[in-house]
Write an enzyme that holds these catalytic residues in place. Structure first.
Site, PDB file in Angstrom:
ATOM      1  N   ASP A 104     -16.098 -20.068  31.433  1.00  0.00           N
ATOM      2  CA  ASP A 104     -14.814 -19.868  32.093  1.00  0.00           C
ATOM      3  C   ASP A 104     -13.711 -19.434  31.137  1.00  0.00           C
ATOM      4  OD1 ASP A 104     -15.597 -20.362  34.616  1.00  0.00           O
ATOM      5  OD2 ASP A 104     -15.039 -22.489  34.631  1.00  0.00           O
ATOM      6  N   HIS A 158     -17.341  -2.766   5.866  1.00  0.00           N
ATOM      7  CA  HIS A 158     -16.830  -3.481   7.032  1.00  0.00           C
ATOM      8  C   HIS A 158     -17.056  -4.990   6.892  1.00  0.00           C
ATOM      9  CE1 HIS A 158     -17.059   0.413   9.629  1.00  0.00           C
ATOM     10  NE2 HIS A 158     -15.986   0.363   8.870  1.00  0.00           N
ATOM     11  N   ASP A 168      -7.881  -5.006   3.916  1.00  0.00           N
ATOM     12  CA  ASP A 168      -7.736  -3.904   4.876  1.00  0.00           C
ATOM     13  C   ASP A 168      -7.318  -4.555   6.187  1.00  0.00           C
ATOM     14  OD1 ASP A 168      -8.056  -1.841   6.710  1.00  0.00           O
ATOM     15  OD2 ASP A 168      -9.912  -1.098   5.795  1.00  0.00           O
ATOM     16  N   ASP A 192      -3.114   0.604  10.046  1.00  0.00           N
ATOM     17  CA  ASP A 192      -4.371   0.447   9.303  1.00  0.00           C
ATOM     18  C   ASP A 192      -4.083   0.678   7.828  1.00  0.00           C
ATOM     19  OD1 ASP A 192      -6.966   0.385   8.441  1.00  0.00           O
ATOM     20  OD2 ASP A 192      -7.629   2.157   9.540  1.00  0.00           O
ATOM     21  N   HIS A 234     -17.477   7.288   2.200  1.00  0.00           N
ATOM     22  CA  HIS A 234     -16.834   7.527   3.502  1.00  0.00           C
ATOM     23  C   HIS A 234     -15.843   8.683   3.464  1.00  0.00           C
ATOM     24  CE1 HIS A 234     -13.176   5.352   2.177  1.00  0.00           C
ATOM     25  NE2 HIS A 234     -13.998   4.470   1.637  1.00  0.00           N
ATOM     26  N   HIS A 273      -8.992   9.001   9.161  1.00  0.00           N
ATOM     27  CA  HIS A 273      -9.292   9.152  10.589  1.00  0.00           C
ATOM     28  C   HIS A 273      -7.981   9.217  11.342  1.00  0.00           C
ATOM     29  CE1 HIS A 273      -8.321   4.834  10.823  1.00  0.00           C
ATOM     30  NE2 HIS A 273      -9.081   4.688   9.750  1.00  0.00           N
ATOM     31  N   HIS A 282      -9.329   3.780  15.147  1.00  0.00           N
ATOM     32  CA  HIS A 282     -10.019   5.055  14.943  1.00  0.00           C
ATOM     33  C   HIS A 282      -9.716   5.839  16.216  1.00  0.00           C
ATOM     34  CE1 HIS A 282     -13.069   3.201  11.894  1.00  0.00           C
ATOM     35  NE2 HIS A 282     -11.831   3.225  11.469  1.00  0.00           N
ATOM     36  N   GLU A 340      -7.304   7.372   2.966  1.00  0.00           N
ATOM     37  CA  GLU A 340      -7.869   6.153   2.386  1.00  0.00           C
ATOM     38  C   GLU A 340      -9.030   6.399   1.437  1.00  0.00           C
ATOM     39  OE1 GLU A 340     -10.100   3.712   5.185  1.00  0.00           O
ATOM     40  OE2 GLU A 340      -9.437   4.989   6.820  1.00  0.00           O
ATOM     41  N   TYR A 396     -16.108   2.601  -5.306  1.00  0.00           N
ATOM     42  CA  TYR A 396     -16.790   1.303  -5.218  1.00  0.00           C
ATOM     43  C   TYR A 396     -17.922   1.259  -6.240  1.00  0.00           C
ATOM     44  CZ  TYR A 396     -14.470   1.888  -0.701  1.00  0.00           C
ATOM     45  OH  TYR A 396     -13.540   2.143   0.284  1.00  0.00           O
ATOM     46  N   ARG A 432      -9.999   0.435  -2.721  1.00  0.00           N
ATOM     47  CA  ARG A 432      -9.596   1.399  -1.687  1.00  0.00           C
ATOM     48  C   ARG A 432      -8.084   1.266  -1.519  1.00  0.00           C
ATOM     49  NH1 ARG A 432     -12.837   0.150   1.991  1.00  0.00           N
ATOM     50  NH2 ARG A 432     -11.719  -1.180   3.462  1.00  0.00           N
ATOM     51  N   GLU A 468      -5.213   2.612   1.217  1.00  0.00           N
ATOM     52  CA  GLU A 468      -5.111   3.287   2.513  1.00  0.00           C
ATOM     53  C   GLU A 468      -3.685   3.224   3.053  1.00  0.00           C
ATOM     54  OE1 GLU A 468      -7.269   1.337   5.715  1.00  0.00           O
ATOM     55  OE2 GLU A 468      -7.313   3.207   6.852  1.00  0.00           O
TER      56      GLU A 468
HETATM   57 MN   LIG Z   1      -8.896   3.066   8.159  1.00  0.00          MN
END
Ligand SMILES: [Mn+2]
Length: 443
Positions: free
Chosen positions: A45, A247, A264, A275, A354, A358, A365, A388, A392, A410, A412
């Protein structure tokens, strides 16, 4: 920081302008149906906090679930109908008051509002002018109301036979409109960014050896929540090697002296996302090697900012940033050989897997194409994107001198494309080595 009252923020005119643009892309005798998001169950619920569907929000600004917006166009008129919940006294006792049909018409610029249970008749009326013939069954209405895949398929099938209107793929239109932000949207994004900047500064000041990542995440949450805002996405608070997981959301390790920490995190304001990423030393001072890699990532980002302007294709920005990375890594002897060869063989991807960014908007995104046919999209004024870059280097990366190990960075920021360049919305957040160390001063 200026945080606007949520209720007063809804400006009918902004949504009206968007609907005008939307109608302009429709042909005569076409119809579009856009569904509100549904309540989502967490367990039994217990529900998740309701979050409106972005495409529905973009055109309507209507904040409730159990709603369907219908747009149709003939040679004589363009109409916007809204089917929504009517005020029900018994329901009000449990859930509080809903907006209801008459208020919805008054506040949201709707041409005609109907109770949701009238959808069947409204639907039939549009189909063939008849109020009596049942073209859609009760259980099918429920599927539509719940915005299930099945419900949308039912509608599609029904409309295929329709003589009056052709049901269109409204998402293609909305997504292309959402790519270029209007002035109000940029204002909303700036608000989200400003809130994130405050939160990042507090997290930088709070972090120190011995505290846990989740405690740092709590600082971010507190800052967003106390302004009646939410995280736009699950925050990444990644100390040391955790930053190598792009992530990483576990946020449950202890911060160690000598390591870097990557945060991030972005607030959501009026459904608009920010972001932002910063990487800083947990003890407040960068080591010599950390500084060198940090400076390289900064240079990559600066190259990105310079490249962002109207007319530049998405891939050109990526190419320029990668060139700076490869030249930098060769200078530091982390890579060997010639720049052109390394660009060609893609060896840099182990350090930077990466893309440079974006689209950013209602979605983190955000929707909108990156490629149109054969070629990458060229930037236009009003587009909003992240820049960004990162480098690494894991704890035991083979072939890389030990001294570079465990440095993952990173940076960004969020930028809007202007007439002749770009504006960095998040420019107030410390970023140079000096500014970061000043912000991170430990007692
Ligand atoms: Mn981003």
């Amino acid at each position: 920081m200026r945080i606007i009252d949520t209720d007063k923020e809804i400006a009918k005119q902004d949504f009206l302008n968007r609907r005008k643009k939307f109608f302009a892309q429709m042909q005569n005798d076409e119809i579009a149906m856009v569904f509100a998001a549904t309540k989502k169950i967490k367990t039994n619920d217990v529900h998740y906090k309701f979050r409106q569907d972005n495409n529905f929000w973009y055109l309507t600004g209507f904040p409730e679930y159990n709603a369907i917006a219908v747009f149709f166009k003939t040679k004589d008129k363009e109409e916007y109908w809204l089917f929504c919940q009517e005020i029900n006294h018994l329901q009000t006792i449990w859930d509080g008051k809903v907006i209801g049909c008459s208020k919805a018409k008054e506040l949201y610029g709707v041409d005609k509002t109907f109770r949701l249970d009238e959808f069947k008749y409204g639907f039939n009326k549009l189909m063939n002018g008849s109020k009596t013939q049942s073209l859609i069954e009760e259980h099918e209405i429920e599927e539509c109301r719940l915005n299930t895949f099945h419900g949308r398929e039912i509608l599609k099938d029904k409309w295929l036979d329709n003589k009056n209107f052709k049901l269109i793929d409204h998402l293609a239109i909305i997504h292309s409109l959402r790519l270029e932000k209007d002035a109000k949207e940029i204002e909303m994004l700036q608000q989200a960014v400003d809130l994130s900047v405050e939160a990042h500064i507090k997290a930088m000041q709070f972090s120190k050896p011995g505290v846990n990542e989740y405690e740092v995440a709590a600082i971010l949450s507190h800052e967003f929540n106390r302004h009646n805002c939410e995280h736009a996405y699950l925050p990444i608070v990644a100390a040391g090697i955790n930053a190598n997981t792009l992530h990483y959301i576990a946020n449950s390790s202890e911060l160690e002296d000598g390591d870097l920490i990557l945060i991030d995190s972005g607030a959501e304001y009026q459904n608009y996302a920010s972001d932002i990423t910063r990487t800083f030393p947990i003890n407040g001072k960068f080591t010599k090697e950390q500084k060198i890699i940090y400076q390289l990532v900064l240079e990559m980002q600066e190259t990105g900012f310079k490249a962002v302007k109207p007319g530049v294709a998405w891939n050109e920005i990526q190419d320029q940033i990668i060139r700076v990375l490869v030249e930098g890594l060769i200078n530091l002897k982390i890579l060997t050989g010639k720049v052109e060869d390394q660009l060609e063989n893609g060896s840099y991807k182990q350090f930077y897997p990466h893309s440079f960014g974006h689209w950013l908007g209602l979605d983190v995104h955000d929707v909108g194409k990156y490629i149109n046919g054969e070629s990458f999209i060229k930037l236009r004024e009003g587009m909003v994107l992240t820049v960004e870059p990162g480098v690494y280097i894991s704890k035991d990366m083979a072939g890389v001198d030990n001294k570079w190990h465990n440095i993952s960075i990173r940076i960004e920021d969020d930028v809007v494309v202007t007439k002749d360049g770009c504006d960095v919305l998040s420019k107030n957040l410390p970023k140079t080595i000096e500014d970061i160390e000043n912000c991170c001063k430990r007692n």
